[in-house]
Design a protein around this motif. Structure first.
Motif, PDB file in Angstrom:
ATOM      1  N   MET A  39      55.320 -52.416 -58.729  1.00 24.22           N
ATOM      2  CA  MET A  39      56.345 -52.523 -57.858  1.00 24.22           C
ATOM      3  C   MET A  39      56.787 -51.335 -56.975  1.00 24.22           C
ATOM      4  SD  MET A  39      57.769 -55.367 -58.040  1.00 24.22           S
ATOM      5  CE  MET A  39      59.488 -55.163 -57.443  1.00 24.22           C
ATOM      6  N   GLY A  40      56.083 -50.105 -57.560  1.00 22.76           N
ATOM      7  CA  GLY A  40      56.517 -49.012 -56.913  1.00 22.76           C
ATOM      8  C   GLY A  40      55.504 -48.409 -56.044  1.00 22.76           C
ATOM      9  N   GLY A  41      54.489 -49.281 -55.747  1.00 18.70           N
ATOM     10  CA  GLY A  41      53.294 -48.857 -54.829  1.00 18.70           C
ATOM     11  C   GLY A  41      51.947 -49.412 -55.655  1.00 18.70           C
ATOM     12  N   ALA A  42      50.947 -48.900 -54.977  1.00 21.42           N
ATOM     13  CA  ALA A  42      49.589 -48.874 -55.543  1.00 21.42           C
ATOM     14  C   ALA A  42      49.053 -47.646 -55.839  1.00 21.42           C
ATOM     15  CB  ALA A  42      48.784 -49.575 -54.622  1.00 21.42           C
ATOM     16  N   SER A  43      48.144 -47.571 -56.715  1.00 18.51           N
ATOM     17  CA  SER A  43      47.327 -46.473 -57.352  1.00 18.51           C
ATOM     18  C   SER A  43      45.899 -46.948 -57.681  1.00 18.51           C
ATOM     19  CB  SER A  43      48.155 -45.626 -58.729  1.00 18.51           C
ATOM     20  OG  SER A  43      48.226 -46.724 -59.505  1.00 18.51           O
ATOM     21  N   LEU A  44      45.103 -45.594 -57.633  1.00 15.80           N
ATOM     22  CA  LEU A  44      43.705 -45.596 -57.962  1.00 15.80           C
ATOM     23  C   LEU A  44      43.542 -45.435 -59.370  1.00 15.80           C
ATOM     24  CD1 LEU A  44      41.757 -44.677 -54.831  1.00 15.80           C
ATOM     25  CD2 LEU A  44      41.888 -46.880 -55.787  1.00 15.80           C
ATOM     26  N   HIS A  45      42.682 -45.949 -60.166  1.00 16.90           N
ATOM     27  CA  HIS A  45      42.219 -45.591 -61.625  1.00 16.90           C
ATOM     28  C   HIS A  45      40.791 -45.382 -61.483  1.00 16.90           C
ATOM     29  CE1 HIS A  45      42.641 -44.993 -65.819  1.00 16.90           C
ATOM     30  NE2 HIS A  45      41.626 -45.585 -66.003  1.00 16.90           N
ATOM     31  N   HIS A  46      40.066 -44.186 -61.968  1.00 19.26           N
ATOM     32  CA  HIS A  46      38.911 -43.998 -62.018  1.00 19.26           C
ATOM     33  C   HIS A  46      38.693 -42.747 -63.070  1.00 19.26           C
ATOM     34  CE1 HIS A  46      34.969 -42.301 -60.642  1.00 19.26           C
ATOM     35  NE2 HIS A  46      34.572 -43.567 -60.282  1.00 19.26           N
ATOM     36  N   PRO A  47      37.547 -42.494 -63.769  1.00 14.10           N
ATOM     37  CA  PRO A  47      37.318 -41.426 -64.703  1.00 14.10           C
ATOM     38  C   PRO A  47      37.383 -40.059 -63.844  1.00 14.10           C
ATOM     39  CG  PRO A  47      35.405 -42.815 -64.518  1.00 14.10           C
ATOM     40  CD  PRO A  47      36.407 -43.565 -64.049  1.00 14.10           C
ATOM     41  N   GLY A  48      36.716 -40.209 -62.690  1.00 10.38           N
ATOM     42  CA  GLY A  48      36.727 -38.805 -61.856  1.00 10.38           C
ATOM     43  C   GLY A  48      37.999 -38.206 -61.587  1.00 10.38           C
ATOM     44  N   LEU A  49      39.128 -39.216 -61.548  1.00  9.73           N
ATOM     45  CA  LEU A  49      40.419 -38.568 -61.236  1.00  9.73           C
ATOM     46  C   LEU A  49      41.028 -38.456 -62.554  1.00  9.73           C
ATOM     47  CD1 LEU A  49      41.209 -41.703 -58.796  1.00  9.73           C
ATOM     48  CD2 LEU A  49      40.477 -39.208 -58.143  1.00  9.73           C
ATOM     49  N   LYS A  50      40.193 -37.679 -63.473  1.00 12.66           N
ATOM     50  CA  LYS A  50      40.797 -37.424 -64.772  1.00 12.66           C
ATOM     51  C   LYS A  50      41.550 -38.504 -65.524  1.00 12.66           C
ATOM     52  CE  LYS A  50      39.018 -33.380 -63.655  1.00 12.66           C
ATOM     53  NZ  LYS A  50      38.074 -32.939 -64.275  1.00 12.66           N
ATOM     54  N   ASN A  51      41.109 -39.910 -65.126  1.00  7.03           N
ATOM     55  CA  ASN A  51      41.716 -41.010 -65.812  1.00  7.03           C
ATOM     56  C   ASN A  51      43.322 -41.226 -65.632  1.00  7.03           C
ATOM     57  OD1 ASN A  51      39.477 -42.069 -66.957  1.00  7.03           O
ATOM     58  ND2 ASN A  51      39.396 -40.782 -68.617  1.00  7.03           N
ATOM     59  N   GLU A  52      43.703 -40.514 -64.458  1.00  4.61           N
ATOM     60  CA  GLU A  52      45.120 -40.682 -64.287  1.00  4.61           C
ATOM     61  C   GLU A  52      45.205 -41.443 -63.006  1.00  4.61           C
ATOM     62  OE1 GLU A  52      46.961 -36.941 -63.687  1.00  4.61           O
ATOM     63  OE2 GLU A  52      46.185 -36.172 -65.464  1.00  4.61           O
ATOM     64  N   ASP A  53      46.340 -42.344 -62.871  1.00  2.00           N
ATOM     65  CA  ASP A  53      46.293 -43.244 -61.659  1.00  2.00           C
ATOM     66  C   ASP A  53      46.914 -42.234 -60.590  1.00  2.00           C
ATOM     67  OD1 ASP A  53      45.536 -45.392 -63.607  1.00  2.00           O
ATOM     68  OD2 ASP A  53      47.844 -45.972 -63.858  1.00  2.00           O
ATOM     69  N   LYS A  54      46.269 -42.497 -59.380  1.00  2.00           N
ATOM     70  CA  LYS A  54      46.464 -41.578 -58.232  1.00  2.00           C
ATOM     71  C   LYS A  54      47.288 -42.569 -57.196  1.00  2.00           C
ATOM     72  CE  LYS A  54      44.670 -37.775 -59.887  1.00  2.00           C
ATOM     73  NZ  LYS A  54      45.590 -36.841 -60.264  1.00  2.00           N
ATOM     74  N   PRO A  55      48.474 -42.288 -56.672  1.00  2.00           N
ATOM     75  CA  PRO A  55      48.963 -43.256 -55.560  1.00  2.00           C
ATOM     76  C   PRO A  55      48.080 -43.221 -54.389  1.00  2.00           C
ATOM     77  CG  PRO A  55      50.641 -41.636 -56.626  1.00  2.00           C
ATOM     78  CD  PRO A  55      49.317 -41.184 -57.044  1.00  2.00           C
ATOM     79  N   VAL A  56      48.172 -44.354 -53.824  1.00  2.00           N
ATOM     80  CA  VAL A  56      47.471 -44.541 -52.811  1.00  2.00           C
ATOM     81  C   VAL A  56      47.896 -45.466 -51.651  1.00  2.00           C
ATOM     82  CG1 VAL A  56      45.896 -46.298 -53.754  1.00  2.00           C
ATOM     83  CG2 VAL A  56      44.982 -44.721 -51.857  1.00  2.00           C
TER      84      VAL A  56
END
Length: 255
Positions: A39-56
């Motif tokens: 609901m708050g928007g989209a995010s990316l998930h990937h191990p190279g992003l330190k397994n943290e969801d990154k808003p995008v």
């Protein structure tokens, strides 16, 4: 080759983030970037992003995919996943190499130091080796090239120390080019005799930084075999950046 690609700055920055996230992931652990929608928007998930969801912003991903820089696929529930294409990697390399002097591509702040008056003239051989390592940093993530980065940085610090020995001629300094910590210690000790008490702790800290940077360089050159961990792009970035910083700070401290 890339004349048809037109991106906004935030889309370029997103491409940088994606490419570097891939390169910071060991090859046997690589996977696609999963787009999570909430609901708050989209995010990316990937191990190279330190397994943290990154808003995008999803539209930026779509623009990159439309330019052929990303490949998009969809899971069973229609969840989109993205992967950097070979064209995306080549465009990243092109952008990094077109940004300006080598230092501008590592860190803008370091660029302001190392391109200061006379630095390149004083340390031509060291700078040339360092610049070669920096060029490789943006061009590849292969393990062979990452170890080459370490080798070039080792040669850079050796040339830097040799030039300082030639210039300052500290008594008792070893002439062995591989003994860079001892050689720099001799130069800094000579400088410490001429400065006040406030500057001396800084010179001691610089020597410790030099020693730690040398440890990083050796680990890089030998492919982290001792640690048993695969090198990733971030290891190369850290070595290139630290090598530049420590050379600049020592140079300025000796002025």
């Amino acid at each position: 080759m890339f004349g048809h690609i037109i991106l906004e700055p935030e889309q370029v920055n997103l491409l940088y983030k994606l490419v570097e996230a891939v390169r910071n992931t060991p090859k046997d652990q690589r996977q696609k970037f999963m787009l999570l929608k909430r609901m708050g928007g989209a995010s990316l998930h990937h191990p190279g992003l330190k397994n943290e969801d990154k808003p995008v912003y999803e539209g930026d991903l779509e623009i990159l995919a439309g330019e052929g820089l990303l490949n998009v696929s969809f899971g069973g529930k229609g969840t989109p996943s993205y992967d950097v294409t070979p064209l995306g990697f080549k465009y990243y390399e092109y952008l990094r190499q077109e940004q300006g002097t080598p230092l501008e591509k590592v860190e803008e702040s370091v660029n302001q130091f190392i391109n200061g008056p006379g630095f390149i003239d004083r340390y031509q051989k060291a700078y040339k080796k360092w610049a070669e390592s920096e060029k490789l940093l943006w061009a590849t993530d292969s393990e062979d090239q990452l170890t080459t980065i370490g080798h070039l940085c080792r040669e850079a610090v050796q040339e830097f120390a040799t030039e300082l020995i030639r210039k300052h001629n500290p008594p008792g300094a070893t002439q062995e080019v591989t003994k860079t910590v001892g050689r720099i210690r001799a130069v800094l000790d000579l400088r410490a005799e001429k400065v006040g008490s406030t500057m001396k702790p800084f010179l001691e800290a610089l020597l410790a930084f030099w020693g730690t940077t040398n440890d990083l360089i050796q680990r890089q050159e030998h492919g982290a075999q001792k640690e048993g961990e695969p090198l990733v792009w971030e290891d190369g970035r850290r070595v290139v950046f630290s090598t530049a910083v420590v050379m600049v700070e020592i140079d300025r401290a000796l002025m």
